[in-house]
Enzyme design. Structure first.
Site, PDB file in Angstrom:
ATOM      1  N   PRO A 177       6.296   6.105  -2.998  1.00 45.41           N
ATOM      2  CG  PRO A 177       8.153   7.497  -2.854  1.00 45.41           C
ATOM      3  CD  PRO A 177       7.278   6.770  -3.814  1.00 45.41           C
ATOM      4  CD  GLU A 178       1.444   5.220   1.447  1.00 41.31           C
ATOM      5  OE1 GLU A 178       0.868   5.656   2.462  1.00 41.31           O
ATOM      6  OE2 GLU A 178       1.247   4.083   0.996  1.00 41.31           O
TER       7      GLU A 178
END
Ligand SMILES: [Zn+2]
Length: 284
Positions: free
Chosen positions: A2-3
């Site tokens: 995830p960012e």
């Protein structure tokens, strides 16, 4: 993955579930999850502590404790934090369990096991190398311009470098460069101040929109796909303009989206909207 938008949604979901809660029991089922200390020492130190806040820096989740220390989590590729009843059956790939004083349990699940836990005096011990937060006041168009100056790497590669700007990964770097109309392969030092102004705006708008939409959940199983701690998926993947859309028409001009490898990472762009023609050098 995830960012920043996924981590931001994770931390927002966790805040009401964790702040003020005391950790009653800690079980580390995958010893290498804990960075820099024995898992037993980590468990002993975290047991009995109260979580006093939640925060985020880049892609790191921060949980300041009542003894002044901070529990830090990096989800890396496939890490997920969920809060469920301690009675609930254990899912596969759960590597850590934190039982809280209200009978709930924080479960860390990570199919690929790249994620890490830290227990430090201050988050800086882990995050000191990170560049500016892209949604903060300190991240200005001029700051971005200076950070790209003198670097001949492809601009996309530098956007993924957490020391240049914190929190961007493959999805949002591709989407922001498309929005700014900048070829991801372009040497960073060829970007003008005007290019950096557009890129700065595009980064901020892309991240803000993705946060609002709960982040991006890509295809694949629930194990590897991003899911929020409250169990729902993100919706921003429905608004991706180029990411994982190779061969499909560009939403602006209709040209086929291309995919190339750049620094080992798949990179998606429109060959028409993101065209770069180096200035012709006059000789003689
Ligand atoms: Zn286009």
């Amino acid at each position: 993955m995830p960012e920043l938008p996924e981590v931001e949604n994770t931390i927002r979901d966790l805040k009401p579930l964790l702040v003020g809660r005391r950790v009653q029991e800690v079980q580390i089922l995958w010893p290498r999850l804990v960075h820099g200390k024995a898992p037993e020492a980590f468990a002993v130190e975290l047991t009995g502590r109260q979580i006093v806040n939640t925060d985020r820096r880049g892609k790191y989740l921060l949980f300041p404790l009542d003894n002044g220390r901070t529990w830090v989590v990096h989800l890396r590729m496939t890490g997920q934090l969920h809060v469920v009843s301690a009675q609930e059956e254990l899912e596969r790939h759960v590597h850590a369990l934190l039982t809280l004083d209200n009978g709930q349990q924080v479960r860390y699940r990570d199919a690929r096991k790249f994620g890490r836990f830290y227990l430090v005096n201050g988050a800086d011990e882990v995050t000191a190398q990170l560049g500016p937060e892209p949604l903060s006041e300190t991240f200005t168009p001029l700051e971005l311009f200076f950070r790209l100056q003198g670097r001949r790497n492809a601009v996309k590669t530098l956007l993924l470098d957490q020391r240049v700007v914190a929190g961007l990964g493959n999805i949002y770097a591709d989407e922001a460069l498309f929005k700014a109309g900048i070829d991801p392969r372009r040497p960073a030092n060829t970007l003008t101040q005007a290019d950096c102004n557009r890129l700065h705006t595009a980064i901020r708008q892309t991240l803000a929109a993705a946060i609002r939409e709960g982040g991006s959940s890509l295809g694949g199983s629930s194990l590897t796909n991003y899911r929020r701690p409250i169990g729902v998926q993100g919706r921003f993947q429905q608004r991706h303009q180029v990411y994982q859309r190779a061969g499909q028409p560009c939403p602006v001009c209709g040209a086929a989206i291309e995919r190339v490898k750049l620094g080992q990472r798949s990179t998606h762009f429109c060959p028409n909207c993101q065209r770069y023609e180096p200035p012709v050098v006059q000789s003689g």
